[in-house]
Design a protein around this motif. Structure first.
Motif, PDB file in Angstrom:
ATOM      1  N   LEU A   8       0.826  -1.213   0.000  1.00 40.13           N
ATOM      2  CA  LEU A   8       0.000   0.000   0.000  1.00 40.13           C
ATOM      3  C   LEU A   8       0.861   1.264   0.000  1.00 40.13           C
ATOM      4  O   LEU A   8       0.548   2.238  -0.692  1.00 40.13           O
ATOM      5  CB  LEU A   8      -0.930   0.000   1.212  1.00 40.13           C
ATOM      6  N   ALA A   9       1.946   1.249   0.765  1.00 41.67           N
ATOM      7  CA  ALA A   9       2.826   2.427   0.813  1.00 41.67           C
ATOM      8  C   ALA A   9       3.504   2.646  -0.530  1.00 41.67           C
ATOM      9  O   ALA A   9       3.594   3.783  -1.010  1.00 41.67           O
ATOM     10  CB  ALA A   9       3.860   2.259   1.917  1.00 41.67           C
ATOM     11  N   GLY A  12       0.958   4.033  -2.813  1.00 47.83           N
ATOM     12  CA  GLY A  12       0.680   5.425  -2.489  1.00 47.83           C
ATOM     13  C   GLY A  12       1.740   6.369  -3.012  1.00 47.83           C
ATOM     14  O   GLY A  12       1.436   7.406  -3.607  1.00 47.83           O
ATOM     15  N   GLY A  15       1.448   6.574  -6.757  1.00 46.64           N
ATOM     16  CA  GLY A  15       0.370   7.475  -7.153  1.00 46.64           C
ATOM     17  C   GLY A  15       0.763   8.931  -7.025  1.00 46.64           C
ATOM     18  O   GLY A  15       0.479   9.743  -7.914  1.00 46.64           O
ATOM     19  N   ARG A  41      -3.269  11.701  -7.099  1.00 46.01           N
ATOM     20  CA  ARG A  41      -2.962  12.321  -5.805  1.00 46.01           C
ATOM     21  C   ARG A  41      -3.860  11.764  -4.708  1.00 46.01           C
ATOM     22  O   ARG A  41      -3.399  11.409  -3.621  1.00 46.01           O
ATOM     23  CB  ARG A  41      -3.151  13.834  -5.901  1.00 46.01           C
ATOM     24  N   SER A  43      -5.676   8.943  -4.717  1.00 50.68           N
ATOM     25  CA  SER A  43      -5.477   7.515  -4.481  1.00 50.68           C
ATOM     26  C   SER A  43      -4.157   7.269  -3.748  1.00 50.68           C
ATOM     27  O   SER A  43      -4.065   6.360  -2.915  1.00 50.68           O
ATOM     28  CB  SER A  43      -5.516   6.734  -5.795  1.00 50.68           C
ATOM     29  N   GLY A  44      -3.141   8.073  -4.028  1.00 46.35           N
ATOM     30  CA  GLY A  44      -1.880   7.940  -3.303  1.00 46.35           C
ATOM     31  C   GLY A  44      -2.047   8.243  -1.825  1.00 46.35           C
ATOM     32  O   GLY A  44      -1.534   7.510  -0.968  1.00 46.35           O
ATOM     33  N   ALA A  45      -2.768   9.295  -1.523  1.00 43.27           N
ATOM     34  CA  ALA A  45      -3.006   9.636  -0.116  1.00 43.27           C
ATOM     35  C   ALA A  45      -3.842   8.568   0.579  1.00 43.27           C
ATOM     36  O   ALA A  45      -3.576   8.213   1.738  1.00 43.27           O
ATOM     37  CB  ALA A  45      -3.696  10.994  -0.020  1.00 43.27           C
ATOM     38  N   LEU A  46      -4.829   8.021  -0.112  1.00 40.78           N
ATOM     39  CA  LEU A  46      -5.654   6.965   0.477  1.00 40.78           C
ATOM     40  C   LEU A  46      -4.842   5.698   0.716  1.00 40.78           C
ATOM     41  O   LEU A  46      -5.017   5.029   1.739  1.00 40.78           O
ATOM     42  CB  LEU A  46      -6.858   6.667  -0.416  1.00 40.78           C
ATOM     43  N   CYS A  47      -3.953   5.361  -0.200  1.00 37.57           N
ATOM     44  CA  CYS A  47      -3.105   4.181  -0.014  1.00 37.57           C
ATOM     45  C   CYS A  47      -2.167   4.356   1.173  1.00 37.57           C
ATOM     46  O   CYS A  47      -1.950   3.414   1.940  1.00 37.57           O
ATOM     47  CB  CYS A  47      -2.314   3.888  -1.281  1.00 37.57           C
ATOM     48  N   LEU A  48      -1.605   5.543   1.328  1.00 36.64           N
ATOM     49  CA  LEU A  48      -0.729   5.786   2.476  1.00 36.64           C
ATOM     50  C   LEU A  48      -1.512   5.715   3.790  1.00 36.64           C
ATOM     51  O   LEU A  48      -1.011   5.189   4.788  1.00 36.64           O
ATOM     52  CB  LEU A  48      -0.025   7.128   2.334  1.00 36.64           C
ATOM     53  N   SER A  49      -2.742   6.209   3.785  1.00 38.08           N
ATOM     54  CA  SER A  49      -3.582   6.112   4.982  1.00 38.08           C
ATOM     55  C   SER A  49      -3.952   4.663   5.277  1.00 38.08           C
ATOM     56  O   SER A  49      -3.965   4.241   6.439  1.00 38.08           O
ATOM     57  CB  SER A  49      -4.860   6.936   4.800  1.00 38.08           C
TER      58      SER A  49
END
Length: 105
Positions: A8-9, A12, A15, A41, A43-49
């Motif tokens: 996921l990271a 993220g 993305g 942007r 989806s990248g933030a959601l993956c990091l979360s």
């Protein structure tokens, strides 16, 4: 769970990298529309979360946040190396981790 958070990271950061015009040209050989940049942007933030949530679930709150910082560092270095050395192949490390991401340990 750690492989899932690493996956996921990495996704993220990928993305967020693709949301930048320079990296999109480098990896995809074209520029992206503003709508696609915003999508990458978000989806990248959601993956990091989601990676943070996976780390907290695996190790508890305090240790999970520390684990998340380590996972972020490893994913950032992996993506950095892939973008520098083989920009068209930056999607390969997550494909190699998929079999391990959902294994129960």
């Amino acid at each position: 769970m750690t492989a899932l958070s690493l996956l996921l990271a990495y996704g993220g950061f990928a993305g967020l990298a693709l949301a930048q015009e320079r990296h999109a040209r480098q990896a995809l050989q074209r520029t992206l529309s503003n709508r696609l940049q915003q999508w990458f942007r978000m989806s990248g933030a959601l993956c990091l979360s989601a990676a943070l949530i996976a780390c907290i679930t695996a190790a508890g709150t305090a240790s999970g946040i520390v684990l998340w910082c380590g996972v972020l560092s490893a994913a950032a270095v992996a993506l950095l190396l892939m973008l520098c050395l083989a920009p068209r192949w930056f999607f390969m490390p997550p494909l190699l981790l998929i079999p391990f991401a959902f294994s129960v340990t």
